[in-house]
Every structure is written in structure tokens, then in C-alpha cells.
Design a protein around this motif. Sequence first.
Motif, PDB file in Angstrom:
ATOM      1  N   ILE A   1       0.878  -1.174   0.000  1.00 11.45           N
ATOM      2  CA  ILE A   1       0.000   0.000   0.000  1.00 11.45           C
ATOM      3  C   ILE A   1       0.915   1.224   0.000  1.00 11.45           C
ATOM      4  N   VAL A   2       0.639   2.184  -0.878  1.00 13.13           N
ATOM      5  CA  VAL A   2       1.445   3.407  -0.922  1.00 13.13           C
ATOM      6  C   VAL A   2       0.958   4.335   0.190  1.00 13.13           C
ATOM      7  N   LEU A   3       1.830   4.582   1.171  1.00  9.04           N
ATOM      8  CA  LEU A   3       1.438   5.443   2.297  1.00  9.04           C
ATOM      9  C   LEU A   3       1.611   6.916   1.947  1.00  9.04           C
ATOM     10  N   ARG A   4       2.706   7.249   1.256  1.00  6.68           N
ATOM     11  CA  ARG A   4       2.928   8.639   0.853  1.00  6.68           C
ATOM     12  C   ARG A   4       3.993   8.677  -0.221  1.00  6.68           C
ATOM     13  N   ARG A   5       4.155   9.824  -0.821  1.00  5.08           N
ATOM     14  CA  ARG A   5       5.197   9.966  -1.839  1.00  5.08           C
ATOM     15  C   ARG A   5       5.742  11.390  -1.783  1.00  5.08           C
ATOM     16  N   ILE A   6       7.036  11.495  -2.052  1.00  2.90           N
ATOM     17  CA  ILE A   6       7.636  12.823  -2.142  1.00  2.90           C
ATOM     18  C   ILE A   6       8.422  12.898  -3.448  1.00  2.90           C
ATOM     19  N   PRO A   7       8.489  14.087  -4.050  1.00  2.00           N
ATOM     20  CA  PRO A   7       9.211  14.218  -5.312  1.00  2.00           C
ATOM     21  C   PRO A   7      10.704  13.996  -5.113  1.00  2.00           C
ATOM     22  N   LEU A   8      11.331  13.445  -6.128  1.00  2.00           N
ATOM     23  CA  LEU A   8      12.787  13.269  -6.115  1.00  2.00           C
ATOM     24  C   LEU A   8      13.302  13.738  -7.473  1.00  2.00           C
ATOM     25  N   GLY A   9      14.145  14.763  -7.445  1.00  3.95           N
ATOM     26  CA  GLY A   9      14.673  15.293  -8.700  1.00  3.95           C
ATOM     27  C   GLY A   9      13.554  15.781  -9.603  1.00  3.95           C
ATOM     28  N   GLU A  10      13.804  15.714 -10.909  1.00  7.32           N
ATOM     29  CA  GLU A  10      12.856  16.258 -11.882  1.00  7.32           C
ATOM     30  C   GLU A  10      11.668  15.336 -12.144  1.00  7.32           C
ATOM     31  N   THR A  11      11.933  14.043 -12.144  1.00 11.57           N
ATOM     32  CA  THR A  11      10.890  13.141 -12.669  1.00 11.57           C
ATOM     33  C   THR A  11      10.586  11.945 -11.774  1.00 11.57           C
ATOM     34  N   ASP A  12      11.339  11.794 -10.685  1.00 14.21           N
ATOM     35  CA  ASP A  12      11.153  10.587  -9.857  1.00 14.21           C
ATOM     36  C   ASP A  12      10.369  10.894  -8.581  1.00 14.21           C
ATOM     37  N   LYS A  13       9.984   9.827  -7.912  1.00 14.94           N
ATOM     38  CA  LYS A  13       9.349   9.971  -6.594  1.00 14.94           C
ATOM     39  C   LYS A  13      10.003   8.977  -5.644  1.00 14.94           C
ATOM     40  N   ILE A  14      10.048   9.366  -4.368  1.00 11.49           N
ATOM     41  CA  ILE A  14      10.298   8.363  -3.329  1.00 11.49           C
ATOM     42  C   ILE A  14       8.941   8.017  -2.739  1.00 11.49           C
ATOM     43  N   ILE A  15       8.600   6.757  -2.758  1.00 13.19           N
ATOM     44  CA  ILE A  15       7.324   6.343  -2.191  1.00 13.19           C
ATOM     45  C   ILE A  15       7.568   5.534  -0.926  1.00 13.19           C
ATOM     46  N   THR A  16       6.687   5.725   0.055  1.00 15.76           N
ATOM     47  CA  THR A  16       6.747   4.912   1.269  1.00 15.76           C
ATOM     48  C   THR A  16       5.723   3.806   1.116  1.00 15.76           C
ATOM     49  N   LEU A  17       6.206   2.574   1.147  1.00 21.22           N
ATOM     50  CA  LEU A  17       5.335   1.416   0.950  1.00 21.22           C
ATOM     51  C   LEU A  17       5.123   0.692   2.269  1.00 21.22           C
ATOM     52  N   MET A  18       3.891   0.255   2.502  1.00 19.97           N
ATOM     53  CA  MET A  18       3.631  -0.697   3.579  1.00 19.97           C
ATOM     54  C   MET A  18       3.415  -2.041   2.904  1.00 19.97           C
TER      55      MET A  18
ATOM     56  N   TYR B   1       8.849   0.513   4.141  1.00 14.41           N
ATOM     57  CA  TYR B   1      10.125   1.065   3.692  1.00 14.41           C
ATOM     58  C   TYR B   1       9.923   1.982   2.495  1.00 14.41           C
ATOM     59  N   ASN B   2      10.941   2.750   2.208  1.00 15.75           N
ATOM     60  CA  ASN B   2      10.896   3.664   1.067  1.00 15.75           C
ATOM     61  C   ASN B   2      11.465   2.974  -0.169  1.00 15.75           C
ATOM     62  N   ALA B   3      10.957   3.395  -1.322  1.00 17.12           N
ATOM     63  CA  ALA B   3      11.468   2.886  -2.596  1.00 17.12           C
ATOM     64  C   ALA B   3      11.440   4.023  -3.605  1.00 17.12           C
ATOM     65  N   VAL B   4      12.242   3.880  -4.642  1.00 22.67           N
ATOM     66  CA  VAL B   4      12.283   4.907  -5.698  1.00 22.67           C
ATOM     67  C   VAL B   4      11.412   4.457  -6.868  1.00 22.67           C
ATOM     68  N   ALA B   5      10.572   5.373  -7.341  1.00 20.80           N
ATOM     69  CA  ALA B   5       9.769   5.098  -8.543  1.00 20.80           C
ATOM     70  C   ALA B   5      10.292   6.023  -9.635  1.00 20.80           C
ATOM     71  N   LYS B   6      11.179   5.477 -10.448  1.00 23.52           N
ATOM     72  CA  LYS B   6      11.859   6.305 -11.454  1.00 23.52           C
ATOM     73  C   LYS B   6      10.901   6.733 -12.557  1.00 23.52           C
TER      74      LYS B   6
END
Length: 277
Positions: free
Chosen positions: A9-26, A33-38
Motif C-alpha cells: 500500500i502506498v502510504l505517501r510519496r515525495i518528489p525526487l529530482g525532476e521526474t522521480d518519486k520516493i514512495i513509502t510502501l507498507m 520502507y521507502n522505494a524509488v519510482a523512477k
Amino acid sequence: MAVYNTHAIVLRRIPLGETDKIITLMTRDGGKYNAVAKGSRKTTSRLAGATEPLMFLRASLAEGMNLDILTQCEIRESFAALRGDFGLYLRATYSCELLDKTTPERDTVSAPEAFDLLLSTMYVLQRATDPDACVHAYELQLMAQIGYEPQLIECVRCERAFDEAMVHTTVYAPARGGAMCDVCADTAKDETFPLSATARLAMLDLRYEADPRTLAAYALPEGEPRAEIARALRSHLRYRLERDVRSTAFLDAFRLGAMDDIDSLMNPLVPPTKDTP
Ligand SMILES: [Zn+2]
């Protein structure tokens, strides 16, 4: 790079750089834990919609040096009914944030129970008669899972058991983590809030109600007891978590109809503009 599949389940997301996100997954099996969604902030990305909060995914991730990388995913449930209703959306994102704040990273022991509770809450919320009842059940059951359960069966100070006849007798003492009898309330110097028997018994119902159909049909008592429950839980969580969960401020403003304040809540880092002297 090892690739693995998991339900998340995606708990939250924050922008990373121009086009990516860091998402917090449960995740059910690997904890939070956090993961990168390029590339997921490009509107053309297949990951764009799937990496928004509340999404329930079947995800493929590649183990990374620091953060794992989301490579592919399939949406199992987007919770469109929660996204389409602002009040429900606030309650659902608050539920995600509360889990995020109370769950240590990669804690796999408590993860399955916490994951199931959040997922079930989002399904119930979609068809709840009384969305606040659903959220309060979630708060109480999540607190119980992590050992911060409010004491509602006996006085937190003298340990006298409350019985059905003690209809007038309790207050809520957040610093002690539970309800207090009238005798103790008169002598203790604690900060307390009114907590009627109606409110206390409703909290006990919600704490132990596990059936999704019953929860979806459950309606909190109207009037003062409803406000008492909200206040008791808010103060309880504040003491237990030692800081406010930010989205509770949104939820309070929404419940009170004070949505004009939302802009200032959404930008807590921007200092309020000073009135000219
Ligand atoms: Zn007492």
C-alpha cells in the motif's frame, strides 16, 4: 540486482529530482520502507497513477544499494471511492500517515497485522455509514497492536473496574493513557476531558469490532459523546506519539467546516504573513 514481488500500500510519496518519486510502501511481508519510482512524475509514465497514496499494488521491486527500485506494478485496488470524496480521502490519508508514524522501518514482525488492518479499514471506509466510526476503530485497533491501547475498562489511577451502573463517572486522562473514575478525577491533578459512559462504551465496541460489515454499518452516538471520543483519541495519540500527526489537523478542520484554514495547514513551513502594525 535481485527482483522480488510483494503486495504493498502506498502510504505517501515525495518528489525526487525532476521526474522521480520516493514512495513509502507498507508491505505485508517486508514491513514499511521507502522505494524509488523512477520517471513516475512524468505524466506518460505507467507508474504515475500507481505511485499515489492509497494505491494497493502488486509490485515488483529491484533491490538497490540504498533504496529498492519499483520496476513494475499492477494496481489491485485504487480506492476510487475514497479519492472521489474529499472527506473520505482525508480520513484515508490520515490512516496511512498514522501507520507511517507508528511503524518502524522494515519491522516484519508486526507488519502483516498492521497491513491487514489498514487495508481492511480502506475497504470499510468506502462504504461506511459513519466514516468517523471506521477511523476511530482503526485508531483503537492500531494502538492495541503497538501496545498503546487506551485503558477503558478500569480506572487508570485506582484500577477500580467500571461497571454498567457507573454511568456518570469517567473522564479521559491522556497523560495516563485511559479513563479515570470520578473519585480520582476530583483528587488527581491530571489534565482530563469529559468522557461519558456512552462514549467509553462506543470506544470499547470499536476497539473489539473485527467484522467489516458490522463496522461499515456502525454509527457513533451523535452530539457530545461523538465529540468526546474524537477528543479522547486525539489527546491519547498526541501523548503516545509525542507529536501531532499532521493530517489530523486537516481532518479536524474538515469536520469543523473550517476549510479556509487548509491553505495554512498544507504549507506548515511557510510562516504566516504578519499583519502590518
Ligand atoms: Zn479511580
